[in-house]
Write an enzyme that holds these catalytic residues in place. Sequence first.
Site, PDB file in Angstrom:
ATOM      1  N   GLY A 293       0.823  -1.207   0.000  1.00  0.00           N
ATOM      2  CA  GLY A 293       0.000   0.000   0.000  1.00  0.00           C
ATOM      3  C   GLY A 293       0.852   1.250   0.000  1.00  0.00           C
ATOM      4  O   GLY A 293       2.061   1.180  -0.217  1.00  0.00           O
ATOM      5  N   ASN A 294       0.241   2.373   0.235  1.00  0.00           N
ATOM      6  CA  ASN A 294       1.004   3.617   0.333  1.00  0.00           C
ATOM      7  C   ASN A 294       0.360   4.504   1.388  1.00  0.00           C
ATOM      8  O   ASN A 294      -0.663   4.147   1.981  1.00  0.00           O
ATOM      9  CB  ASN A 294       1.092   4.310  -1.028  1.00  0.00           C
ATOM     10  CG  ASN A 294      -0.273   4.642  -1.578  1.00  0.00           C
ATOM     11  OD1 ASN A 294      -0.992   5.461  -1.033  1.00  0.00           O
ATOM     12  ND2 ASN A 294      -0.652   3.967  -2.656  1.00  0.00           N
ATOM     13  N   ARG A 295       0.975   5.673   1.609  1.00  0.00           N
ATOM     14  CA  ARG A 295       0.584   6.470   2.762  1.00  0.00           C
ATOM     15  C   ARG A 295      -0.467   7.542   2.446  1.00  0.00           C
ATOM     16  O   ARG A 295      -0.719   8.419   3.263  1.00  0.00           O
ATOM     17  CB  ARG A 295       1.833   7.150   3.345  1.00  0.00           C
ATOM     18  CG  ARG A 295       2.814   6.138   3.915  1.00  0.00           C
ATOM     19  CD  ARG A 295       4.216   6.702   3.942  1.00  0.00           C
ATOM     20  NE  ARG A 295       4.303   7.898   4.769  1.00  0.00           N
ATOM     21  CZ  ARG A 295       4.683   7.906   6.042  1.00  0.00           C
ATOM     22  NH1 ARG A 295       5.019   6.790   6.637  1.00  0.00           N
ATOM     23  NH2 ARG A 295       4.732   9.032   6.703  1.00  0.00           N
TER      24      ARG A 295
END
Length: 404
Positions: free
Chosen positions: A208-210
């Site tokens: 995922g990412n932030r």
Amino acid sequence: MGKPKVVLGVSGGIAAYKACELLRRLTESGHDVRVVPTAASLNFVGEATWAALSGNPASTEVWESVHEVPHVRIGQTADLVVVAPATADMLAKAAHGLADDLLTNTLLTARCPVVFAPAMHTEMWEHPATQENVATLRRRGAVVIEPAVGRLTGKDTGKGRLPDPEEIFEVCVRVLARGVSEPDLAGRHVVISAGGTREPLDPVRFLGNRSSGKQGYALARTAVARGARVTLVSANTALADPAGVDLVRVGTALQLREAVLKAAADADAVVMAAAVADFRPAEYAGGKIKKKDGQEPAPVILVRNPDILAEISADRAREGQVVVGFAAETDDVLANGRSKLLRKGCDLLVVNEVGEAKTFGSEENEAVILSSDGSELAVPYGPKEALAEVIWDQVAPRLAVRRA
Ligand code: CTP
């Protein structure tokens, strides 16, 4: 300056009781509210409630209190008219200019911004008659917010719920702050992607990412207040649903692509604010990947995801569709931004610098908006809503030129 004058029109639906909360929020935040209920709505909430909560008389018919308030005056002097709930009947009357009671008279005499918050059964909302009435009202500059999805009267669920009063209140405040009776995105359909995609590795893990989704949600909220019909494609956010948008929830990049392409088919503008994973695991393990004693973990092989922004820029679903991308960069921010604008082929690229403590999850942002015509606009550090407004300031005139 006196208090802003708001007319709260209430038409005859069960959601009329929720308008009491909207009225309370409006009066408590310093607005002078005059409630104009339809006769049918008095079956749900009585006149005494409106008068007590607003501190003003609540009239229904044009011939009540004529000596004090001629029926035309209420609309003429208003800074905002909000109709919540707006029934299918009320939308039809407003779209066709009927004027058989005080509220419909007020709508014809108002020259201020008008917000409709529809609430009705799903079938009534989806009926072509209602949809055409809504399109007519939007084209004329009214802000018609999309109903929410959820529990309706009785056992039914579906689209048609009145959004939370708090959210309608927020829309009203934004529309009042803009103060223009013809919002610049009126009659437009805009598609916004927000959040960050998650690419599953096994049933419990993902890449995922932030991205928090806050910038995309700010774009959605501001577009509603500027009169647009908004489709918000949201990937893995933990934010409250913005009132008045069509919300499509997705998980992966491939799901986001499908949802964006579908909504973009009749969109005037597409804004790709989501952080889309460039790669996904080549294989999805149907069961949880377990560690094995004495063995190194197997490498994760990644494959490329499609570049959605490049795809919609190259193959516009509609002539003149405006496409906006975002670029999150850590180094050589502007140089990378310029080459990314060319590579993606979009009209505008909003470039911001990201890092551990920058942008992701924060309420604020700063950016440079690069345009395919070569111009550059620096937007100073400030709330994400302020950046969203500047982005729409850049999109709206491009739409106007293309439609002309
Ligand atoms: N984007 C997209 N599809 C992808 C990746 C990104 O549509 N598969 C969109 C994002 O929504 C954003 C823009 O492209 O609007 C830029 O994303 P960014 O991650 O900064 O660019 P990349 O294409 O990943 O370029 P690079 O990896 O070289 O930085």
